[in-house]
Design an enzyme around this catalytic site. Structure first.
Site, mmCIF file in Angstrom:
data_model
loop_
_atom_site.group_PDB
_atom_site.id
_atom_site.type_symbol
_atom_site.label_atom_id
_atom_site.label_comp_id
_atom_site.label_asym_id
_atom_site.label_seq_id
_atom_site.Cartn_x
_atom_site.Cartn_y
_atom_site.Cartn_z
ATOM 1 N N HIS A 257 0.827 -1.215 0.000
ATOM 2 C CA HIS A 257 0.000 0.000 0.000
ATOM 3 C C HIS A 257 0.854 1.254 0.000
ATOM 4 O O HIS A 257 0.367 2.335 0.330
ATOM 5 C CB HIS A 257 -0.942 0.013 1.208
ATOM 6 C CG HIS A 257 -1.647 -1.291 1.438
ATOM 7 N ND1 HIS A 257 -1.187 -2.232 2.324
ATOM 8 C CD2 HIS A 257 -2.739 -1.826 0.856
ATOM 9 C CE1 HIS A 257 -1.977 -3.293 2.288
ATOM 10 N NE2 HIS A 257 -2.924 -3.082 1.406
HETATM 11 FE FE1 FES Z 1 0.218 -1.852 3.758
HETATM 12 FE FE2 FES Z 1 2.835 -2.204 3.944
HETATM 13 S S1 FES Z 1 1.787 -0.462 3.272
HETATM 14 S S2 FES Z 1 1.265 -3.629 4.399
#
Ligand code: FES
Length: 183
Positions: free
Chosen positions: A148
């Site tokens: 993410h």
């Molecule tokens: Fe979501 Fe690493 S940014 S698990």
């Protein structure tokens, strides 16, 4: 047996069925009795895992290089920082960080260039990519989580993205100039 025909009567059939069922049941119990100790040996108990340590020789890691190891079944990163990475980490106002900590807070005295962190993103647990890895799109020169988009700096501190905390520095110590014991 039917006295007249020599063929098993109804009672005889029932008795045989019972014997077959009993034999199958005992075989099942036997198999479980044999397999269970094997399974329980394969999976260390939580207590054993919680006390396990990982010993690593980190002497051969050059500045800018990292190794990946495993500590308590999770990825562990050991990275020797370059002078430029150390400067970058020290050039940040700690109080402005999401999870304030200095590089010195996150390394051992006399080994300020050796960054030991868990390789587990503090957002939802993906494995971040290191600075040397081709797909690393991190903006802060440390680790980047592709799940993410969390960006960690050269001290493994969260700088951008959804992760709430810095990469965790596990308990460890240097037992010589080149060997660390984690745990
Ligand atoms: Fe979501 Fe690493 S940014 S698990």
């Amino acid at each position: 047996l039917d006295a007249a025909t020599g063929v098993p009567g109804e009672d005889g059939v029932r008795r045989r069925d019972f014997i077959n069922i009993a034999a199958v049941s005992f075989a099942g119990v036997g198999a479980v009795a044999v397999i269970y100790p094997l399974i329980s040996q394969m999976a260390p108990s939580a207590d054993v895992l919680a006390e396990s340590t990982t010993e690593l020789d980190v002497g051969a890691i050059e500045p800018g290089q990292a190794i990946k190891a495993v500590f308590r079944k999770q990825p562990l990163f050991v990275r020797r920082l370059t002078p430029a990475e150390i400067n970058a980490a020290n050039g940040v106002a700690v109080s402005e960080l999401r999870d304030p900590a200095s590089l010195a807070d996150r390394t051992k005295e006399g080994h300020g260039d050796m960054l030991v962190t868990m390789g587990v993103c503090t957002h939802l647990g993906c494995v971040p990519l290191g600075a040397a890895e081709g797909e690393n799109k991190g903006e802060y020169g440390g680790y980047f989580c592709p799940c993410h988009g969390s960006h960690y700096d050269t001290a493994g501190r969260i700088r951008k993205g959804p992760a709430p905390l810095n990469l965790v520095v596990p308990e460890y110590q240097f037992t010589s100039d080149t060997v660390i014991v984690v745990g």
